[in-house]
Design a protein around this motif. Structure first.
Motif, short mmCIF file in Angstrom:
data_model
loop_
_atom_site.label_atom_id
_atom_site.label_comp_id
_atom_site.label_asym_id
_atom_site.label_seq_id
_atom_site.Cartn_x
_atom_site.Cartn_y
_atom_site.Cartn_z
N LYS A 1 4.04 4.63 1.09
CA LYS A 1 3.67 3.30 0.58
C LYS A 1 3.10 3.40 -0.84
O LYS A 1 3.49 2.65 -1.74
CB LYS A 1 2.62 2.69 1.52
CG LYS A 1 2.30 1.25 1.20
CD LYS A 1 1.30 0.69 2.20
CE LYS A 1 -0.10 1.21 1.90
NZ LYS A 1 -1.12 0.62 2.77
N GLU A 2 2.19 4.36 -1.03
CA GLU A 2 1.56 4.54 -2.35
C GLU A 2 2.58 5.01 -3.38
O GLU A 2 2.54 4.61 -4.54
CB GLU A 2 0.39 5.53 -2.28
CG GLU A 2 -0.84 5.01 -1.56
CD GLU A 2 -0.75 5.11 -0.06
OE1 GLU A 2 0.28 5.63 0.46
OE2 GLU A 2 -1.68 4.66 0.63
N GLY A 3 3.51 5.88 -2.94
CA GLY A 3 4.56 6.38 -3.83
C GLY A 3 5.44 5.25 -4.31
O GLY A 3 5.75 5.14 -5.50
N LEU A 4 5.82 4.39 -3.37
CA LEU A 4 6.65 3.23 -3.71
C LEU A 4 5.90 2.32 -4.69
O LEU A 4 6.47 1.85 -5.68
CB LEU A 4 7.01 2.48 -2.42
CG LEU A 4 7.94 1.29 -2.53
CD1 LEU A 4 9.26 1.68 -3.15
CD2 LEU A 4 8.17 0.68 -1.15
N GLY A 5 4.63 2.10 -4.40
CA GLY A 5 3.81 1.27 -5.29
C GLY A 5 3.75 1.87 -6.69
O GLY A 5 3.86 1.15 -7.69
N ALA A 6 3.59 3.19 -6.76
CA ALA A 6 3.51 3.87 -8.06
C ALA A 6 4.83 3.72 -8.82
O ALA A 6 4.83 3.48 -10.04
CB ALA A 6 3.20 5.35 -7.86
N GLY A 7 5.94 3.82 -8.11
CA GLY A 7 7.25 3.63 -8.74
C GLY A 7 7.39 2.23 -9.31
O GLY A 7 7.89 2.04 -10.43
N VAL B 1 10.79 -1.91 0.30
CA VAL B 1 9.56 -2.46 0.89
C VAL B 1 9.90 -3.19 2.19
O VAL B 1 9.20 -3.07 3.20
CB VAL B 1 8.86 -3.42 -0.11
CG1 VAL B 1 7.72 -4.18 0.58
CG2 VAL B 1 8.32 -2.66 -1.30
N MET B 2 11.01 -3.95 2.16
CA MET B 2 11.38 -4.73 3.36
C MET B 2 11.88 -3.85 4.50
O MET B 2 11.57 -4.08 5.65
CB MET B 2 12.46 -5.75 2.99
CG MET B 2 11.94 -6.94 2.23
SD MET B 2 13.11 -8.29 2.22
CE MET B 2 14.28 -7.74 1.01
N LEU B 3 12.67 -2.82 4.14
CA LEU B 3 13.35 -2.05 5.18
C LEU B 3 12.54 -0.84 5.70
O LEU B 3 12.71 -0.43 6.84
CB LEU B 3 14.71 -1.55 4.67
CG LEU B 3 15.70 -2.66 4.27
CD1 LEU B 3 16.95 -2.05 3.64
CD2 LEU B 3 16.09 -3.49 5.48
N ALA B 4 11.67 -0.28 4.84
CA ALA B 4 10.95 0.93 5.25
C ALA B 4 9.79 0.59 6.18
O ALA B 4 9.23 -0.51 6.12
CB ALA B 4 10.43 1.64 4.02
N GLU C 1 2.49 3.50 8.75
CA GLU C 1 2.27 4.84 9.33
C GLU C 1 0.81 5.11 9.63
O GLU C 1 0.47 5.85 10.54
CB GLU C 1 2.78 5.91 8.38
CG GLU C 1 4.31 5.99 8.42
CD GLU C 1 4.85 6.84 7.31
OE1 GLU C 1 4.05 7.49 6.61
OE2 GLU C 1 6.07 6.85 7.14
N GLU C 2 -0.09 4.50 8.79
CA GLU C 2 -1.51 4.79 9.00
C GLU C 2 -1.97 4.19 10.31
O GLU C 2 -2.39 3.33 10.63
CB GLU C 2 -2.35 4.27 7.83
CG GLU C 2 -2.26 5.17 6.64
CD GLU C 2 -1.24 4.69 5.61
OE1 GLU C 2 -1.38 5.02 4.45
OE2 GLU C 2 -0.29 3.99 5.98
#
Lengths: 75, 230
Positions: A11-17, A67-70, A74-75
């Motif tokens: 999630k954080e990786g996607l946000g960073a991208g 974001v929609m599909l992943a 997990e937390e």
């Protein structure tokens, strides 16, 4: 003693991208103007900006789809 | 008890300590910028600005790699001119293909990792051609421009000429970058790379495979130079 290590995930990786994409959008207009001012460039700034934004839009749509599909819960 | 264990394992494999990110991302950006500067200074038939992107995309994930790619070209555009910024698109595409490619199993064997690097080269060239043609009229002052001119002189149109020259340079560059990235990843602490499906070999075999990949990338770069000289 039991020190908890702060972790990051997908999630954080996607946000960073997405932040990276945003930064490019942020500096794009001024950089395009600088490119247009170069001697060997014959294209118009508007055409260059539109073309680059169109390509970057593909990544933004891809990031939105991820974001929609992943599964981000997990937390 | 039986259901708790797999959940815990999945969480530990998908979560990375923040310190890894803080340590790896700036170093990768610096590596990309230094590689790009060396390439420009020596007029090499490569780009060398995606080694750090490859390392981060494989180790941390595709979107962390995209961040590295975006920041590399953004910072690069302040250091060496605005021409760098539109090519951030190529760096981001490379990060996504490397990152997702390894996560979809393309990094399990050396030959599939080699194919993955070729796939990265193809997609990066596909993104670079419209930028070269429509933004810069086919030339940016890179080594590949001379090859583009040679293809144009043979009677090819501009798009085909730019793609032909770019794919050759990109192939050499991505094979070289991919295997240098693999060598860097092998040197990282094991805790950083656990859970990533990379080729499994030990000792001399590993060194030979990685060195072989780098030599192959260099050989393609030399062939490109020889073609240009001829």
């Amino acid at each position: 003693m039991d020190k908890k290590v702060k972790t990051v995930g997908f999630k954080e990786g996607l946000g960073a991208g997405i932040v990276g994409l945003g930064l490019i959008y942020f500096f794009l207009p001024s950089m395009i103007q600088k490119i247009a001012d170069l001697d060997f460039i014959q294209s118009e700034p508007f055409a260059m900006l539109s073309g680059t934004v169109l390509v970057l839009a593909v990544f933004t749509v891809a990031a939105g789809l991820v974001v929609m599909l992943a599964n981000l819960n997990e937390e | 008890m039986a259901t708790a264990q797999p959940v815990a394992r999945k969480k530990s494999s998908s979560q990375i300590p923040l310190t890894y990110v803080v340590a790896l991302v700036p170093v990768a950006i610096a590596l990309n910028i230094v590689g790009g500067q060396i390439n420009t200074a020596l007029h090499l038939p490569t780009f060398l600005d995606m080694i750090g992107t490859g390392v981060v995309a494989i180790v941390l994930g595709p979107w962390w790699g995209a961040l590295v790619g975006a920041l590399t070209n953004l910072i690069g555009s302040f250091i060496s001119g605005p021409i760098n910024l539109p090519f951030a698109v190529c760096n981001i595409i490379g990060a996504l293909v490397w990152g997702y490619g390894v996560r979809w199993g393309w990094g399990k064997k050396y030959w599939s990792f080699f194919l993955l690097n070729m796939l990265v080269a193809f997609f990066v060239s596909l993104a670079a051609v419209p930028i070269y043609v429509f933004l810069f009229g086919g030339a940016t002052g890179h080594f590949a421009d001379m090859m583009t001119a040679a293809f144009l002189a043979m009677g090819q149109n501009l798009i085909v000429s730019v793609f032909s020259s770019n794919i050759l340079v990109s192939l050499a560059d991505k094979i070289l970058s991919g295997f240098v990235a693999l060598a860097i990843i092998e040197a990282l602490p094991a805790s950083m790379t656990q859970g990533i499906e990379l080729p499994k070999s030990t000792g001399l075999s590993r060194v030979l495979w990685i060195a072989g990949g780098i030599v192959l990338g260099l050989a393609i770069a030399l062939i490109v130079t020889a073609l240009q000289a001829g």
